[in-house]
Design a protein around this motif. Sequence first.
Motif, PDB file in Angstrom:
ATOM      1  N   ARG A   1     -43.256 127.111  60.004  1.00 49.51           N
ATOM      2  CA  ARG A   1     -42.068 128.069  60.316  1.00 49.51           C
ATOM      3  C   ARG A   1     -41.806 128.170  61.558  1.00 49.51           C
ATOM      4  N   ASN A   2     -42.716 128.320  62.361  1.00 45.63           N
ATOM      5  CA  ASN A   2     -42.400 128.502  63.845  1.00 45.63           C
ATOM      6  C   ASN A   2     -41.715 127.079  64.416  1.00 45.63           C
ATOM      7  N   LEU A   3     -42.280 125.836  63.634  1.00 42.92           N
ATOM      8  CA  LEU A   3     -41.762 124.564  64.167  1.00 42.92           C
ATOM      9  C   LEU A   3     -40.519 123.985  63.835  1.00 42.92           C
ATOM     10  N   LEU A   4     -39.998 124.328  62.654  1.00 43.29           N
ATOM     11  CA  LEU A   4     -38.683 123.822  61.977  1.00 43.29           C
ATOM     12  C   LEU A   4     -37.684 124.870  62.129  1.00 43.29           C
ATOM     13  N   VAL A   5     -36.540 124.463  61.642  1.00 39.36           N
ATOM     14  CA  VAL A   5     -35.337 125.238  61.771  1.00 39.36           C
ATOM     15  C   VAL A   5     -35.148 126.328  60.548  1.00 39.36           C
ATOM     16  N   ARG A   6     -35.463 127.476  60.713  1.00 42.76           N
ATOM     17  CA  ARG A   6     -35.465 128.646  59.703  1.00 42.76           C
ATOM     18  C   ARG A   6     -34.169 128.827  59.158  1.00 42.76           C
ATOM     19  N   PRO A   7     -33.671 128.427  58.114  1.00 48.42           N
ATOM     20  CA  PRO A   7     -32.406 128.674  57.406  1.00 48.42           C
ATOM     21  C   PRO A   7     -31.958 130.560  57.500  1.00 48.42           C
ATOM     22  N   ALA A   8     -30.614 130.637  57.207  1.00 46.88           N
ATOM     23  CA  ALA A   8     -30.202 131.820  57.343  1.00 46.88           C
ATOM     24  C   ALA A   8     -30.801 132.522  56.155  1.00 46.88           C
ATOM     25  N   THR A   9     -31.107 133.944  56.107  1.00 48.41           N
ATOM     26  CA  THR A   9     -31.803 134.589  55.108  1.00 48.41           C
ATOM     27  C   THR A   9     -30.955 134.375  53.688  1.00 48.41           C
ATOM     28  N   GLU A  10     -29.557 134.438  53.844  1.00 46.37           N
ATOM     29  CA  GLU A  10     -29.029 134.245  52.866  1.00 46.37           C
ATOM     30  C   GLU A  10     -28.741 132.907  51.906  1.00 46.37           C
ATOM     31  N   ASP A  11     -29.230 131.927  52.767  1.00 45.82           N
ATOM     32  CA  ASP A  11     -29.536 130.605  52.153  1.00 45.82           C
ATOM     33  C   ASP A  11     -30.649 130.250  51.372  1.00 45.82           C
ATOM     34  N   LEU A  12     -31.630 130.970  51.470  1.00 44.69           N
ATOM     35  CA  LEU A  12     -32.882 131.112  50.849  1.00 44.69           C
ATOM     36  C   LEU A  12     -32.808 131.237  49.406  1.00 44.69           C
ATOM     37  N   ALA A  13     -31.983 131.956  48.819  1.00 41.17           N
ATOM     38  CA  ALA A  13     -32.161 132.286  47.445  1.00 41.17           C
ATOM     39  C   ALA A  13     -31.741 131.281  46.588  1.00 41.17           C
ATOM     40  N   ASP A  14     -30.904 130.279  47.102  1.00 38.47           N
ATOM     41  CA  ASP A  14     -30.428 128.995  46.375  1.00 38.47           C
ATOM     42  C   ASP A  14     -31.027 127.803  47.073  1.00 38.47           C
ATOM     43  N   PHE A  15     -31.794 127.773  47.924  1.00 36.39           N
ATOM     44  CA  PHE A  15     -32.485 126.704  48.601  1.00 36.39           C
ATOM     45  C   PHE A  15     -32.647 125.438  47.812  1.00 36.39           C
ATOM     46  N   GLN A  16     -32.523 124.448  47.854  1.00 31.78           N
ATOM     47  CA  GLN A  16     -32.958 123.386  46.976  1.00 31.78           C
ATOM     48  C   GLN A  16     -33.505 122.471  47.883  1.00 31.78           C
ATOM     49  N   PRO A  17     -34.682 121.988  47.863  1.00 34.79           N
ATOM     50  CA  PRO A  17     -35.297 121.065  48.771  1.00 34.79           C
ATOM     51  C   PRO A  17     -34.970 119.804  48.412  1.00 34.79           C
ATOM     52  N   GLU A  18     -34.759 119.004  49.556  1.00 38.07           N
ATOM     53  CA  GLU A  18     -34.556 117.472  49.271  1.00 38.07           C
ATOM     54  C   GLU A  18     -35.896 116.643  49.367  1.00 38.07           C
ATOM     55  N   PHE A  19     -36.761 117.421  50.401  1.00 40.24           N
ATOM     56  CA  PHE A  19     -37.913 116.708  50.580  1.00 40.24           C
ATOM     57  C   PHE A  19     -38.886 117.773  50.404  1.00 40.24           C
ATOM     58  N   THR A  20     -40.364 117.347  49.832  1.00 42.51           N
ATOM     59  CA  THR A  20     -41.376 118.328  49.796  1.00 42.51           C
ATOM     60  C   THR A  20     -42.509 117.956  50.505  1.00 42.51           C
ATOM     61  N   ILE A  21     -43.303 118.708  51.250  1.00 36.98           N
ATOM     62  CA  ILE A  21     -44.462 118.284  51.796  1.00 36.98           C
ATOM     63  C   ILE A  21     -45.609 119.093  51.273  1.00 36.98           C
ATOM     64  N   ILE A  22     -46.628 118.612  50.703  1.00 39.02           N
ATOM     65  CA  ILE A  22     -47.625 119.235  50.126  1.00 39.02           C
ATOM     66  C   ILE A  22     -48.918 118.839  50.907  1.00 39.02           C
ATOM     67  N   ASP A  23     -49.379 120.139  51.510  1.00 40.81           N
ATOM     68  CA  ASP A  23     -50.400 119.913  52.675  1.00 40.81           C
ATOM     69  C   ASP A  23     -51.501 121.061  52.047  1.00 40.81           C
ATOM     70  N   CYS A  24     -52.734 120.074  51.630  1.00 39.56           N
ATOM     71  CA  CYS A  24     -53.956 120.665  51.159  1.00 39.56           C
ATOM     72  C   CYS A  24     -55.133 120.101  52.019  1.00 39.56           C
ATOM     73  N   PRO A  25     -55.424 120.711  53.271  1.00 39.02           N
ATOM     74  CA  PRO A  25     -56.235 120.275  54.051  1.00 39.02           C
ATOM     75  C   PRO A  25     -57.859 120.206  53.306  1.00 39.02           C
ATOM     76  N   ASN A  26     -57.996 120.751  52.451  1.00 38.99           N
ATOM     77  CA  ASN A  26     -59.414 120.949  51.734  1.00 38.99           C
ATOM     78  C   ASN A  26     -59.537 119.873  50.524  1.00 38.99           C
ATOM     79  N   LEU A  27     -58.610 119.156  50.267  1.00 43.73           N
ATOM     80  CA  LEU A  27     -58.685 118.124  49.333  1.00 43.73           C
ATOM     81  C   LEU A  27     -59.085 116.821  49.928  1.00 43.73           C
ATOM     82  N   LEU A  28     -59.848 116.330  49.787  1.00 45.02           N
ATOM     83  CA  LEU A  28     -60.332 114.823  50.106  1.00 45.02           C
ATOM     84  C   LEU A  28     -60.177 113.890  49.136  1.00 45.02           C
ATOM     85  N   ALA A  29     -59.593 112.792  49.727  1.00 47.01           N
ATOM     86  CA  ALA A  29     -59.451 111.588  49.059  1.00 47.01           C
ATOM     87  C   ALA A  29     -60.720 110.984  48.845  1.00 47.01           C
ATOM     88  N   ASP A  30     -60.586 109.956  47.721  1.00 45.96           N
ATOM     89  CA  ASP A  30     -61.834 109.219  47.474  1.00 45.96           C
ATOM     90  C   ASP A  30     -61.290 107.603  47.423  1.00 45.96           C
TER      91      ASP A  30
END
Length: 613
Positions: free
Chosen positions: A217-246
């Motif tokens: 949230r600090n690093l990226l551009v924060r949308p105007a509050t009114e744009d959040l209710a209808d925010f439709q992501p184009e890309f998704t980052i899923i970040d799970c530090p405690n999940l280890l790959a095999d």
Amino acid sequence: MLSRREIGWSNASRRRVSHRNRRDSPQDSTKSPVACVRAEAYFPRVTQQKSTARVSIPSAANPRAGSSSRADTSRRSTLRQIGTHISRHGLDLQGIRNVSAAYWNLGAPALYEEAIRRQEGVVAEGGPLVVKTGQHTGRSASDKFTVKDETTADNVWWGKSNAAIAPEKAAALREKVRAYLQNKEVFVQDLYGGADAANRVKVRVVTEYAWHSLFIRNLLVRPATEDLADFQPEFTIIDCPNLLADPAADGTRSETFIVVDFAAKTIVIGGTSYAGEMKKSVFTILNYLLPVKGVMPMHCSINVGKDGDSAIFFGLSGTGKTTLSADPERPLIGDDEHGWSDDGVFNIEGGCYAKMIRLSETAEPEIFSTTKRFGTVLENVVIDPETRKLDLDDATLAENSRGAYPLDFIANALTTGVAGHPKNIIMLTADAFGVLPPISRLSPEEAMYHFLSGYTAKVAGTEKGLGKEPQATFSTCFGAPFMPRHPTVYGNILKDKIAKHGVSCWLVNTGWTGGVFGVGQRMPIKVTRALLRAALDGSLNQVQFRKDPNFGFDVPVAVPGVPTEILDPRQTWADKAAYDAKAKHLVQLFIDNFAQFEAHVDDAIKSAAPKAA
Ligand SMILES: Nc1ncnc2c1ncn2[C@@H]1O[C@H](COP(=O)(O)OP(=O)(O)O)[C@@H](O)[C@H]1O
Ligand SMILES: C=C(OP(=O)(O)O)C(=O)O
Ligand SMILES: [Mn+2]
């Protein structure tokens, strides 16, 4: 100085796991866990929704998912959505189902509470949130993979910096990530990569840690509050530090993974807590998308002069992008990732990520002041357990300690994130061989040669010591790990823009002088700033230049306000023959590295190369 035990973090991760296990157990999932009761008291809008999920996803991590056991029935009964800004395009868009709670678009105060409740970090004097990232204190470049499919096969520059993974492997890993998140609480931030509305990507970042949510949230551009209710992501980052790959099953190199899938529009991250992976993932997406529109994505910082003239500072990690772009006389656009379109330049981000190690209040006052603020996230900075004072000189946890803060923490930052076309391009390099002059003027061809080469040096250890040979690093476009396409794709756009806008180009050595690393001195920041001031205000073009005998570019002979002897690196070495030998060595490294580009560039650029003696 500070052990984990001393500040009560000693068993934080273990405790967290057992706490979660208890909370996530089927018996508990229909009750309100303590964390949620308290959150509900704070947030006016907590919706209890029927989960849309009918079937949960089976995986190695959760083989029983999908069965119709009693546990499953209770698990999918409710979804707690917490926050006042919840997008109507929910997490099931990303196949994330059956999480026990989703915290949406929380601001710094609420994220502090969640981070501290989970023992992810502590508050230090002045208000920053201080966290440790464990074994990964920097990016895991060799654990990053890009899905090789019909579209990317011919569009990605496959090799060391863009390793391929099969679509099936990536899909399986994504399922593993989704299964892992079942019955866990997640944090969601809906953000923009790109300050320019015409050239941005909407990203949803789903994180396991509250502090990662604050970081992004600090690093990226924060949308105007009114744009959040209808925010439709184009890309998704899923970040799970405690999940280890095999590695054997998942096709990764280690337990750590950063998997970029341009077709599925997802990036999944696991096995590392270094938050920088998330921001560089957004950069990677735009580095793939922007060139198609003729927009140049750049690993650079940018600031602006009083006449609206922007300056671009390209450079690899540690070369001074963040340090030198924070300048009281030149408003800051951004410190790391930008685009350059026909309309001018724009920041991809809405915050900065500065190195904290040995940060000096006198040399870098603007950045130093961010360490005393509520909202700044400090990674791997050592603090006194009692006074909670920072010790920025202590490298026990990491040489690469960092601070992440929103742009407006720098007093003169332009938070619009946009500026006009640049008048100057600076290519920063930290030359640990002590060969390159502190500043050189580059012809457009020399600029292309150095852009494609992307030279800097890494020092062997974190400890200063005689005889440690620095390592030359050539990272094309000054950012190979983030550039999915062939370097000439970026090089050609840059070349055209430099010509079209008549941009002056400079090579600046922020590294060593008076001998190699371990013998010589790091270039004083004061000297670098004085030379940059002269380059950017145009006065440097008025002085006398000489040709560098090794590299062929123009080097100023004398610059007002700068000790003359520092301008000629050979003069700063006690042993001139040693300088000549080192210069010859470096020239050869440039020549060897450039062999890979010979077939892709015209003769003018080839003739801008240094010549072997
Ligand atoms: N002459 C110099 N110019 C820029 N940075 C310098 C110089 N001398 C020392 N440094 C230090 O080198 C580091 C540069 O890092 P940073 O600005 O974060 O680089 P980047 O943003 O390119 O990764 C900082 O810790 C800074 O204090
Ligand atoms: C955040 C990073 O960028 P930089 O060091 O260039 O600031 C990084 O390389 O992980
Ligand atoms: Mn930086």
